[in-house]
Design a protein around this motif. Structure first.
Motif, mmCIF file in Angstrom:
data_model
loop_
_atom_site.group_PDB
_atom_site.id
_atom_site.type_symbol
_atom_site.label_atom_id
_atom_site.label_comp_id
_atom_site.label_asym_id
_atom_site.label_seq_id
_atom_site.Cartn_x
_atom_site.Cartn_y
_atom_site.Cartn_z
ATOM 1 N N SER A 87 -7.541 -1.980 -7.442
ATOM 2 C CA SER A 87 -6.467 -1.619 -8.128
ATOM 3 C C SER A 87 -7.009 -0.328 -10.104
ATOM 4 O O SER A 87 -6.263 1.335 -9.921
ATOM 5 N N PRO A 88 -7.749 -0.614 -10.703
ATOM 6 C CA PRO A 88 -7.727 -0.044 -12.282
ATOM 7 C C PRO A 88 -8.507 1.222 -11.977
ATOM 8 O O PRO A 88 -8.179 1.984 -12.474
ATOM 9 N N LEU A 89 -8.543 1.349 -10.506
ATOM 10 C CA LEU A 89 -9.274 2.487 -10.971
ATOM 11 C C LEU A 89 -8.361 4.261 -10.365
ATOM 12 O O LEU A 89 -9.088 5.120 -10.160
ATOM 13 N N PHE A 90 -7.122 3.840 -10.280
ATOM 14 C CA PHE A 90 -6.381 3.711 -9.685
ATOM 15 C C PHE A 90 -5.359 4.724 -11.390
ATOM 16 O O PHE A 90 -5.775 6.343 -11.449
ATOM 17 N N ASP A 91 -6.244 3.829 -12.446
ATOM 18 C CA ASP A 91 -5.708 4.419 -14.091
ATOM 19 C C ASP A 91 -7.088 5.313 -14.678
ATOM 20 O O ASP A 91 -7.079 5.957 -15.161
ATOM 21 N N THR A 92 -8.774 4.966 -14.066
ATOM 22 C CA THR A 92 -9.611 4.924 -14.061
ATOM 23 C C THR A 92 -10.015 6.600 -13.927
ATOM 24 O O THR A 92 -9.818 7.571 -14.323
ATOM 25 N N ILE A 93 -10.897 6.793 -12.728
ATOM 26 C CA ILE A 93 -11.087 7.658 -11.751
ATOM 27 C C ILE A 93 -10.425 8.237 -11.019
ATOM 28 O O ILE A 93 -9.990 10.007 -11.057
ATOM 29 N N GLY A 94 -8.747 8.322 -11.594
ATOM 30 C CA GLY A 94 -7.638 9.146 -10.840
ATOM 31 C C GLY A 94 -6.902 9.227 -9.776
ATOM 32 O O GLY A 94 -7.239 8.532 -8.454
ATOM 33 N N ARG A 95 -5.151 9.136 -9.713
ATOM 34 C CA ARG A 95 -4.865 8.710 -7.923
ATOM 35 C C ARG A 95 -5.386 9.824 -6.977
ATOM 36 O O ARG A 95 -5.830 9.269 -6.154
ATOM 37 N N ALA A 96 -5.685 11.038 -7.184
ATOM 38 C CA ALA A 96 -5.972 12.065 -6.067
ATOM 39 C C ALA A 96 -7.356 11.378 -5.533
ATOM 40 O O ALA A 96 -7.475 11.100 -4.352
ATOM 41 N N ARG A 97 -7.988 11.585 -6.163
ATOM 42 C CA ARG A 97 -9.634 10.711 -6.027
ATOM 43 C C ARG A 97 -9.585 9.179 -5.514
ATOM 44 O O ARG A 97 -10.266 9.429 -4.082
ATOM 45 N N MET A 98 -8.979 8.767 -5.415
ATOM 46 C CA MET A 98 -8.694 7.476 -5.006
ATOM 47 C C MET A 98 -7.205 7.191 -3.663
ATOM 48 O O MET A 98 -8.798 6.791 -3.098
ATOM 49 N N ILE A 99 -7.038 8.161 -4.071
ATOM 50 C CA ILE A 99 -6.092 7.776 -2.694
ATOM 51 C C ILE A 99 -6.942 8.809 -1.599
ATOM 52 O O ILE A 99 -6.368 8.007 -0.278
ATOM 53 N N THR A 100 -7.396 9.929 -1.917
ATOM 54 C CA THR A 100 -8.159 10.722 -0.592
ATOM 55 C C THR A 100 -8.981 9.845 -0.125
ATOM 56 O O THR A 100 -9.481 9.480 0.453
ATOM 57 N N VAL A 101 -10.033 8.548 -1.373
ATOM 58 C CA VAL A 101 -11.437 8.148 -0.585
ATOM 59 C C VAL A 101 -10.788 6.726 0.482
ATOM 60 O O VAL A 101 -11.400 6.630 0.568
ATOM 61 N N THR A 102 -10.048 6.491 -0.234
ATOM 62 C CA THR A 102 -8.996 5.206 0.109
ATOM 63 C C THR A 102 -8.902 5.416 1.848
ATOM 64 O O THR A 102 -8.797 4.480 2.896
ATOM 65 N N TYR A 103 -8.042 6.428 1.994
ATOM 66 C CA TYR A 103 -7.217 6.183 3.099
ATOM 67 C C TYR A 103 -8.249 7.378 4.164
ATOM 68 O O TYR A 103 -7.889 6.515 4.928
ATOM 69 N N VAL A 104 -8.998 7.756 4.063
ATOM 70 C CA VAL A 104 -10.672 8.970 4.379
ATOM 71 C C VAL A 104 -11.360 7.671 5.552
ATOM 72 O O VAL A 104 -11.342 7.488 6.652
ATOM 73 N N VAL A 105 -12.315 6.725 3.899
ATOM 74 C CA VAL A 105 -13.427 5.847 4.584
ATOM 75 C C VAL A 105 -12.682 5.121 4.763
ATOM 76 O O VAL A 105 -12.953 4.458 6.581
ATOM 77 N N SER A 106 -11.284 4.045 5.051
ATOM 78 C CA SER A 106 -10.885 3.614 5.850
ATOM 79 C C SER A 106 -10.029 3.963 7.327
ATOM 80 O O SER A 106 -10.161 3.463 9.005
ATOM 81 N N GLY A 107 -10.129 5.216 7.712
ATOM 82 C CA GLY A 107 -9.695 5.944 8.864
ATOM 83 C C GLY A 107 -10.426 5.766 9.294
ATOM 84 O O GLY A 107 -10.562 5.681 10.954
ATOM 85 N N VAL A 108 -12.133 6.183 8.839
ATOM 86 C CA VAL A 108 -12.918 6.348 9.620
ATOM 87 C C VAL A 108 -13.597 5.465 10.152
ATOM 88 O O VAL A 108 -14.212 4.906 12.029
ATOM 89 N N LEU A 109 -13.302 4.346 8.774
ATOM 90 C CA LEU A 109 -13.656 3.222 9.361
ATOM 91 C C LEU A 109 -13.171 2.238 10.804
ATOM 92 O O LEU A 109 -13.594 2.054 11.509
#
Length: 479
Positions: free
Chosen positions: A331-353
């Motif tokens: 959760s802290p990464l959504f404030d540091t790395i940012g919303r767009a990157r974290m949402i994209t990464v979590t959605y795509v990676v979990s979908g592929v797995l």
């Protein structure tokens, strides 16, 4: 009540709330408001574990398998209706009034469920319980976002929404002794399980009574004096607990105050002013709903049917804990790395797995399936929580609760109605063929929709990290 202008005010309340350091007062808000997700996770998991007890004519309610499914659909329908009804009332009458009412509805309904004499009584209580929980989501998400400083908003929302799985873990574990007839009489165990939610809800209500109305809601609705008094009280408590001096602020906003905002203006905001954000939220909610149901809806039956597991509570608890830890850790990464990157990464990676899991089904055991599922949802959980974060911060203040309710209803209906119909048929076919590979199309469906949500986020996600709610979406009543 009217939506015509009742006055104008210039205020620095949003800037003063956003510049506060984290303090004991903020923890009180989170405990009082955020624990609704624990209740929902507890409810869903407990009910999912007690089908055998409810079917018995001597200890339950003589319910058939179809009745059990109907009860689940009734709960989902109640949640959808409750979110929409209470969401509109939350924007109209205030956050505090509604988050007390919705919790009260939940408390009464879940208590009455424990005393169900007939299946019909049970159905009605499940509908009303769902209504209370659905209403909670819109009232609570809007209240939390409006009182938590901007630089903490992402991590708080993601972690709090992920606490659903803390409730799911507790629900999975408590059903092990409660549904064991050697320890608790069969007629009593399932009724006590509902009592746990009622006791927890009562404790939350006692804390929640001390949470104030959202100052942002107050000054927009012509109660700027009350908003000023609430903020001064919050500042005093923060100074007292932190010992820090609070910096002066220069940012102000001028509001054309209204008692109510017309529904036509709200709808126009969603589909005309912010169509890209509407598409984004729709994609995120549907993607996470299908991902979760493709795996979780069939998980318990898969363990029992294909792996001979008799007590699934421990496996469900592992799955739930991985979801909660994932939301907490990332959760802290959504404030540091940012919303767009974290949402994209979590959605795509979990979908592929999850797609990888579909192709490996024939080679997995109960333990390795659980382990792989835990990995998938460690990553998916913060992504799914970010759907609620997104809906609660990218639309104007006056529409916030109803927008949360609208997208929650879409995701809940897709995941709780369409999902079970699709994945239930796949499970029946797989059981008839005695081939676990029959579940693969369901896994792949969830995977594709989750990846699609991530791709949409890559192009449409709003960079809201560290920004005030008013700068992310200007209030409709602002000059």
């Amino acid at each position: 009540m009217s939506d015509v202008e009742t006055g104008r005010t210039t205020t620095d309340v949003p800037a003063r709330l956003d510049r506060l350091p984290w303090a004991r007062w903020h923890w009180m808000v989170l405990v009082g408001l955020g624990t609704v997700w624990v209740l929902d996770g507890l409810e869903v998991t407990i009910v999912g574990s007690m089908s055998a007890a409810l079917k018995s004519s001597s200890t339950g309610l003589s319910m058939s398998g179809g009745d059990i499914g109907t009860a689940g659909a009734v709960y989902v329908a109640g949640a959808c209706v409750g979110s929409l009804v209470f969401g509109q009332l939350t924007d109209r009458f205030g956050r505090k009034r509604l988050f007390l009412i919705t919790l009260g509805v939940y408390l009464v309904a879940t208590t009455l469920t424990a005393f169900s004499p007939t299946a019909l009584w049970y159905f009605v209580c499940r509908f009303v319980t769902g209504g209370g929980i659905g209403g909670e989501y819109s009232a609570i998400n809007s209240a939390i976002d409006e009182m938590i400083p901007a630089r903490f908003r992402g991590r708080v929302d993601v972690a709090i929404n992920g606490s659903y799985w803390m409730g799911a873990a507790v629900g999975a574990l408590v059903t092990i002794p409660l549904l064991n007839p050697d320890r608790v009489p069969s007629w009593l165990g399932w009724r006590l399980a509902f009592g746990i939610g009622a006791v927890l809800g009562l404790l939350i209500l006692l804390v929640r009574r001390n949470v104030p109305e959202s100052p942002r809601w107050l000054f927009i609705h012509g109660r700027e004096d009350t908003a000023e008094r609430v903020v001064r009280d919050i500042e005093s408590k923060v100074r007292g607990s932190t010992g820090m001096d609070l910096a002066e602020v220069d940012d102000t906003i001028t509001i054309r105050q209204r008692r109510t905002i017309g529904f036509g203006l709200i709808a126009g905001t969603l589909f005309k002013v912010y169509p890209r954000r509407t598409i984004l939220c729709f994609s995120l909610f549907v993607g996470q709903a299908f991902l979760y149901n493709s795996f979780f809806f069939t998980f318990g039956d898969t363990l029992t049917t294909f792996y001979g597991v008799k007590q699934t509570g421990w496996y469900l608890a592992v799955f739930a804990v991985s979801n909660f830890v994932g939301a907490l850790a990332l959760s802290p990464l959504f404030d540091t790395i940012g919303r767009a990157r974290m949402i994209t990464v979590t959605y795509v990676v979990s979908g592929v797995l999850l797609a990888v899991s579909a192709f490996l089904l024939h080679s997995l055991s109960a333990i390795t399936l659980t382990g792989l599922g835990a990995l998938v949802f460690f990553i998916a959980s913060p992504g799914a929580s970010s759907a609620y974060l997104t809906a609660s911060e990218v639309f104007p203040m006056e529409t916030r609760a109803l927008c949360i309710a609208f997208f929650y209803a879409i995701g809940t209906a897709a995941g709780g109605i369409v999902g079970p119909l699709l994945f239930g048929r796949l499970l029946d076919s797989a059981e008839a063929a005695k081939d676990i590979g029959g579940l693969a199309p369901g896994y792949l469906t969830g995977s594709v929709l989750m990846v699609a949500g991530g791709v949409v986020a890559h192009f449409l996600a709003v960079h809201a990290e560290g920004k005030s709610l008013e700068s992310v979406a200007t209030p409709l009543t602002a000059e």
